[in-house]
Design a protein around this motif. Sequence first.
Motif, PDB file in Angstrom:
ATOM      1  N   ARG A  22      27.233   2.210 -23.275  1.00  0.00           N
ATOM      2  CA  ARG A  22      25.957   2.242 -22.537  1.00  0.00           C
ATOM      3  C   ARG A  22      24.792   2.458 -23.505  1.00  0.00           C
ATOM      4  O   ARG A  22      23.786   1.758 -23.458  1.00  0.00           O
TER       5      ARG A  22
ATOM      6  N   LEU B  43      26.032  -1.767 -16.086  1.00  0.00           N
ATOM      7  CA  LEU B  43      27.436  -1.707 -15.652  1.00  0.00           C
ATOM      8  C   LEU B  43      28.174  -0.553 -16.311  1.00  0.00           C
ATOM      9  O   LEU B  43      28.952   0.144 -15.657  1.00  0.00           O
TER      10      LEU B  43
ATOM     11  N   GLU C 214      27.220   2.542 -14.537  1.00  0.00           N
ATOM     12  CA  GLU C 214      27.848   2.601 -13.219  1.00  0.00           C
ATOM     13  C   GLU C 214      29.329   2.989 -13.341  1.00  0.00           C
ATOM     14  O   GLU C 214      29.819   3.842 -12.599  1.00  0.00           O
TER      15      GLU C 214
ATOM     16  N   LEU D  57      31.450   6.141 -11.849  1.00  0.00           N
ATOM     17  CA  LEU D  57      32.557   5.921 -10.912  1.00  0.00           C
ATOM     18  C   LEU D  57      33.885   6.491 -11.404  1.00  0.00           C
ATOM     19  O   LEU D  57      34.710   6.917 -10.597  1.00  0.00           O
TER      20      LEU D  57
ATOM     21  N   ARG E  58      34.277  -3.334 -11.611  1.00  0.00           N
ATOM     22  CA  ARG E  58      33.109  -3.212 -12.492  1.00  0.00           C
ATOM     23  C   ARG E  58      33.477  -3.568 -13.929  1.00  0.00           C
ATOM     24  O   ARG E  58      32.671  -4.153 -14.641  1.00  0.00           O
TER      25      ARG E  58
END
Length: 117
Positions: A62, A76, A79, A83, A95
Amino acid sequence: MQPPPCLDEEAFAKLLRIGGPQFARNMVDLFLDYAPTKLAAAQTAERTGDWQGVVDAMHPLRTCAGHVGAAAVRALAMEIEGLAPLGDAQAVALRLSALEEALAEIKPRLLEKRAAL
């Protein structure tokens, strides 16, 4: 909500301002080498239910994606990082598949930007 653009031009411009063309080329190279290994690590961790392993792979991806302007990859990864602790294997797997597609989409764009430097 609109999905993020494939390439965040402002983030890439900031990279150039910070370190110049050679620095930007090096960061693109680093990202393109690094991202597939982090994706593979996250996929392996997801298959074994190692949710912390997924988080550990997504967090640096990220950050690195944000530096080079890989906006969709960054979104993504963020995210998935959120998750994974929930242990929802199906959601994480979906994902991760989208992340793989986003990496395939951003690679030629970054290579084009790199070549233009």
